[in-house]
Design a protein around this motif. Structure first.
Motif, PDB file in Angstrom:
ATOM      1  N   PHE A  65      -4.537   6.354 -84.083  1.00 42.30           N
ATOM      2  CA  PHE A  65      -3.481   7.115 -84.762  1.00 42.30           C
ATOM      3  C   PHE A  65      -2.204   7.131 -83.929  1.00 42.30           C
ATOM      4  O   PHE A  65      -1.099   7.009 -84.460  1.00 42.30           O
ATOM      5  N   PHE A  66      -2.358   7.289 -82.622  1.00 42.74           N
ATOM      6  CA  PHE A  66      -1.194   7.236 -81.737  1.00 42.74           C
ATOM      7  C   PHE A  66      -0.569   5.849 -81.746  1.00 42.74           C
ATOM      8  O   PHE A  66       0.660   5.695 -81.833  1.00 42.74           O
ATOM      9  N   ALA A  67      -1.409   4.829 -81.689  1.00 44.53           N
ATOM     10  CA  ALA A  67      -0.923   3.460 -81.534  1.00 44.53           C
ATOM     11  C   ALA A  67      -0.154   2.961 -82.744  1.00 44.53           C
ATOM     12  O   ALA A  67       0.737   2.110 -82.612  1.00 44.53           O
ATOM     13  N   ILE A  68      -0.461   3.465 -83.942  1.00 45.33           N
ATOM     14  CA  ILE A  68       0.272   3.011 -85.124  1.00 45.33           C
ATOM     15  C   ILE A  68       1.584   3.765 -85.303  1.00 45.33           C
ATOM     16  O   ILE A  68       2.327   3.516 -86.255  1.00 45.33           O
ATOM     17  N   GLY A  69       1.880   4.679 -84.380  1.00 42.50           N
ATOM     18  CA  GLY A  69       3.196   5.300 -84.344  1.00 42.50           C
ATOM     19  C   GLY A  69       3.362   6.561 -85.159  1.00 42.50           C
ATOM     20  O   GLY A  69       4.483   6.935 -85.509  1.00 42.50           O
ATOM     21  N   LEU A  70       2.274   7.265 -85.455  1.00 41.16           N
ATOM     22  CA  LEU A  70       2.380   8.504 -86.221  1.00 41.16           C
ATOM     23  C   LEU A  70       3.088   9.579 -85.397  1.00 41.16           C
ATOM     24  O   LEU A  70       2.878   9.686 -84.186  1.00 41.16           O
ATOM     25  N   VAL A  71       3.903  10.376 -86.072  1.00 39.88           N
ATOM     26  CA  VAL A  71       4.648  11.453 -85.413  1.00 39.88           C
ATOM     27  C   VAL A  71       4.508  12.729 -86.238  1.00 39.88           C
ATOM     28  O   VAL A  71       4.108  12.690 -87.413  1.00 39.88           O
ATOM     29  N   PRO A  72       4.821  13.889 -85.647  1.00 39.72           N
ATOM     30  CA  PRO A  72       4.707  15.148 -86.387  1.00 39.72           C
ATOM     31  C   PRO A  72       5.462  15.117 -87.712  1.00 39.72           C
ATOM     32  O   PRO A  72       6.596  14.635 -87.777  1.00 39.72           O
ATOM     33  N   GLY A  73       4.805  15.607 -88.753  1.00 37.71           N
ATOM     34  CA  GLY A  73       5.404  15.630 -90.086  1.00 37.71           C
ATOM     35  C   GLY A  73       4.982  14.469 -90.963  1.00 37.71           C
ATOM     36  O   GLY A  73       5.118  14.538 -92.189  1.00 37.71           O
ATOM     37  N   ASP A  74       4.479  13.385 -90.352  1.00 31.45           N
ATOM     38  CA  ASP A  74       3.945  12.277 -91.155  1.00 31.45           C
ATOM     39  C   ASP A  74       2.708  12.752 -91.907  1.00 31.45           C
ATOM     40  O   ASP A  74       2.030  13.700 -91.492  1.00 31.45           O
ATOM     41  N   THR A 119       3.243  10.049-100.912  1.00 31.84           N
ATOM     42  CA  THR A 119       4.604  10.578-100.961  1.00 31.84           C
ATOM     43  C   THR A 119       5.482   9.767-100.019  1.00 31.84           C
ATOM     44  O   THR A 119       5.014   8.836 -99.359  1.00 31.84           O
ATOM     45  N   SER A 120       6.741  10.151 -99.932  1.00 33.29           N
ATOM     46  CA  SER A 120       7.657   9.463 -99.017  1.00 33.29           C
ATOM     47  C   SER A 120       7.272   9.669 -97.562  1.00 33.29           C
ATOM     48  O   SER A 120       7.723   8.929 -96.677  1.00 33.29           O
ATOM     49  N   LYS A 121       6.434  10.682 -97.288  1.00 36.51           N
ATOM     50  CA  LYS A 121       6.012  10.961 -95.920  1.00 36.51           C
ATOM     51  C   LYS A 121       4.704  10.268 -95.544  1.00 36.51           C
ATOM     52  O   LYS A 121       4.301  10.303 -94.382  1.00 36.51           O
ATOM     53  N   THR A 122       4.031   9.655 -96.516  1.00 37.56           N
ATOM     54  CA  THR A 122       2.745   9.012 -96.243  1.00 37.56           C
ATOM     55  C   THR A 122       2.953   7.778 -95.374  1.00 37.56           C
ATOM     56  O   THR A 122       3.773   6.912 -95.685  1.00 37.56           O
ATOM     57  N   LYS A 123       2.198   7.707 -94.299  1.00 34.54           N
ATOM     58  CA  LYS A 123       2.334   6.584 -93.381  1.00 34.54           C
ATOM     59  C   LYS A 123       1.062   5.764 -93.218  1.00 34.54           C
ATOM     60  O   LYS A 123       1.106   4.626 -92.745  1.00 34.54           O
ATOM     61  N   ILE A 143      -3.319  -1.257-101.776  1.00 33.70           N
ATOM     62  CA  ILE A 143      -2.450  -0.081-101.793  1.00 33.70           C
ATOM     63  C   ILE A 143      -1.570  -0.050-100.550  1.00 33.70           C
ATOM     64  O   ILE A 143      -0.357   0.200-100.625  1.00 33.70           O
ATOM     65  N   CYS A 144      -2.170  -0.306 -99.401  1.00 35.24           N
ATOM     66  CA  CYS A 144      -1.398  -0.288 -98.154  1.00 35.24           C
ATOM     67  C   CYS A 144      -0.287  -1.333 -98.169  1.00 35.24           C
ATOM     68  O   CYS A 144       0.834  -1.083 -97.713  1.00 35.24           O
ATOM     69  N   LYS A 145      -0.583  -2.504 -98.698  1.00 33.18           N
ATOM     70  CA  LYS A 145       0.430  -3.553 -98.785  1.00 33.18           C
ATOM     71  C   LYS A 145       1.553  -3.155 -99.728  1.00 33.18           C
ATOM     72  O   LYS A 145       2.733  -3.328 -99.411  1.00 33.18           O
ATOM     73  N   ASN A 146       1.197  -2.579-100.878  1.00 37.44           N
ATOM     74  CA  ASN A 146       2.209  -2.212-101.876  1.00 37.44           C
ATOM     75  C   ASN A 146       3.135  -1.106-101.394  1.00 37.44           C
ATOM     76  O   ASN A 146       4.322  -1.075-101.755  1.00 37.44           O
ATOM     77  N   TYR A 147       2.610  -0.198-100.585  1.00 45.16           N
ATOM     78  CA  TYR A 147       3.394   0.968-100.161  1.00 45.16           C
ATOM     79  C   TYR A 147       3.810   0.915 -98.690  1.00 45.16           C
ATOM     80  O   TYR A 147       4.420   1.863 -98.191  1.00 45.16           O
ATOM     81  N   GLY A 148       3.501  -0.160 -98.009  1.00 44.69           N
ATOM     82  CA  GLY A 148       3.888  -0.291 -96.608  1.00 44.69           C
ATOM     83  C   GLY A 148       3.183   0.689 -95.693  1.00 44.69           C
ATOM     84  O   GLY A 148       3.774   1.227 -94.750  1.00 44.69           O
ATOM     85  N   LEU A 149       1.891   0.921 -95.934  1.00 44.77           N
ATOM     86  CA  LEU A 149       1.113   1.877 -95.156  1.00 44.77           C
ATOM     87  C   LEU A 149       0.194   1.168 -94.162  1.00 44.77           C
ATOM     88  O   LEU A 149      -0.206   0.030 -94.375  1.00 44.77           O
TER      89      LEU A 149
END
Length: 391
Positions: A65-74, A119-123, A143-149
């Motif tokens: 989770f850290f390595a993929i760049g998640l930050v507070p609020g994501d 949502t726009s916050k989904t990472k 889904i991940c490909k379509n939404y850039g997740l």
């Protein structure tokens, strides 16, 4: 005859003793020795570029989770039925967890319910493969490909399970495995992270390693100032855990998978005619691999008091139980108003009715692994006797 796991490996004591008596290191700070060998062997078997051994499956997930760049609020969409560690590390990064309901047949994430949660916050999306049954990888990857997740696979139940002929842990941006003592592949404690993405690998290395390992493993000049300190944590695997796990991997793991599959297939077939449904496998499942748990569901139309049944079986010397792990939405650690972690804001916990229905329908039996057919026959005979006496 009774069920025992993990199995005793008679030579393991000598292997550990010889390692220690030979003066081999009991702490490895660089990319070498038995830890490096386990990483190489595990990555090669999966056809992956990078593997990183850490102290537990939970810390593998935290590192991912850290390595993929998640930050507070994501926001991260997470299956609602799993061991709590699939989701809990996200709380320590300030990430809002959005739980998605599951399939009533398998306990895996219901892929048809993911998109309305984006949502726009989904990472990212994180899934598990419940009891070893792969979730629908193609749908999630689409889904991940379509939404850039980003896609994080928690494969802690599913060592060498296969989806359409391909190992779990090879579909996501990063995958995580537990090597805890009850797992089919175990070092007593430990975990492994895998990825084909160099930046994810390097960030994971830097999170939990310092001194020599970053200097060897991290190539990006951006991270050069962190060469000695990393990001400040120490999540290394103990060398003895790596020694044990790698020996199992190379000498026992696949034979255990073979005999476990044979044995549980026999159990599955014998359940026909009882009040229990064999564990369902979707058409895309090539193999259940490690098949971490054997959890038949109660058939619709039967009113079974699972606690009464389990105690009745126990009195006959037969191990069964009501599964202790609840849907994640039932744990107070995830409630916004309970047990605050730092100043992070938690997401509201959504109702996941299928997760509750699934949990209330399953009964835990031993995950027989070594052709215990005579013992299984005793279980089946007792199930029929219970039906005759109480149903």
């Amino acid at each position: 005859m009774s069920y025992e796991w993990p199995p005793r490996i008679t030579e393991m004591g000598d292997i550990v003793k010889n390692y220690i008596d030979s003066g081999m290191p009991l702490s490895i700070a660089d990319e070498s020795g038995v830890i490096s060998q386990l990483e190489q062997d595990f990555a090669k078997l999966h056809g992956m570029k990078y593997a990183l051994a850490v102290s537990s499956g939970t810390m593998a997930l935290y590192s991912a989770f850290f390595a993929i760049g998640l930050v507070p609020g994501d926001e991260v969409i997470c299956t609602s039925y799993s061991y709590h560690a699939t989701a809990a590390p996200l709380l320590h990064l300030g990430v809002r967890i959005v739980f998605c309901d599951v399939e009533i047949e398998t306990g895996n994430i219901d892929v048809s319910k993911i998109e309305p949660l984006i949502t726009s916050k989904t990472k990212a999306i994180v899934t598990n493969d419940q009891w070893g049954h792969p979730c629908d990888k193609d749908w999630i990857c689409g889904i991940c490909k379509n939404y850039g997740l980003k896609y994080v696979e928690d494969c802690s139940h599913a060592h060498f399970a296969m989806y359409k002929g391909k190992y779990t842990g090879t579909f996501g941006d990063v995958s995580c495995f537990s090597l805890q003592g009850r797992k089919l592949l175990s070092g007593g404690e430990g975990g492994i992270l895998m990825t084909n993405n160099q930046d994810i690998y390097e960030r994971a290395v830097l999170l939990g390693h310092n001194l020599k390992r970053p200097a060897q493993s991290v190539k990006n000049e951006l991270y050069k100032p962190l060469e000695r300190t990393g990001f400040g944590l120490k999540l290394r695997m103990h060398p003895l855990a790596a020694l044990i796990a790698d020996y199992q991997l190379n000498h026992f793991c696949f034979n255990w998978i073979k005999t476990r599959t044979e044995t549980l297939d026999y159990f599955q077939d014998k359940l026909a005619g009882t009040f229990l449904l064999p564990m369902e496998t979707k058409e895309y499942v090539t193999s259940m691999g490690a098949w971490y748990g054997f959890m038949p569901r109660i058939k619709s139309g039967y009113e079974i008091d699972r606690t009464h049944f389990s105690l009745w079986m126990k009195n006959k010397g037969l191990e069964t139980s009501v599964p202790k792990s609840k849907p994640l939405t039932e744990y107070e650690i995830f409630y916004p108003e309970k047990f605050q972690i730092g100043s992070f804001e938690k997401a509201s916990v959504l109702k996941c009715e299928n997760a509750n229905r699934y949990h209330e329908s399953i009964i835990s039996f031993p995950t027989f692994s070594f052709n215990e057919y005579e013992l299984i026959d005793k279980y089946i005979a007792s199930i029929y006797q219970y039906m005759e006496d109480f149903l």
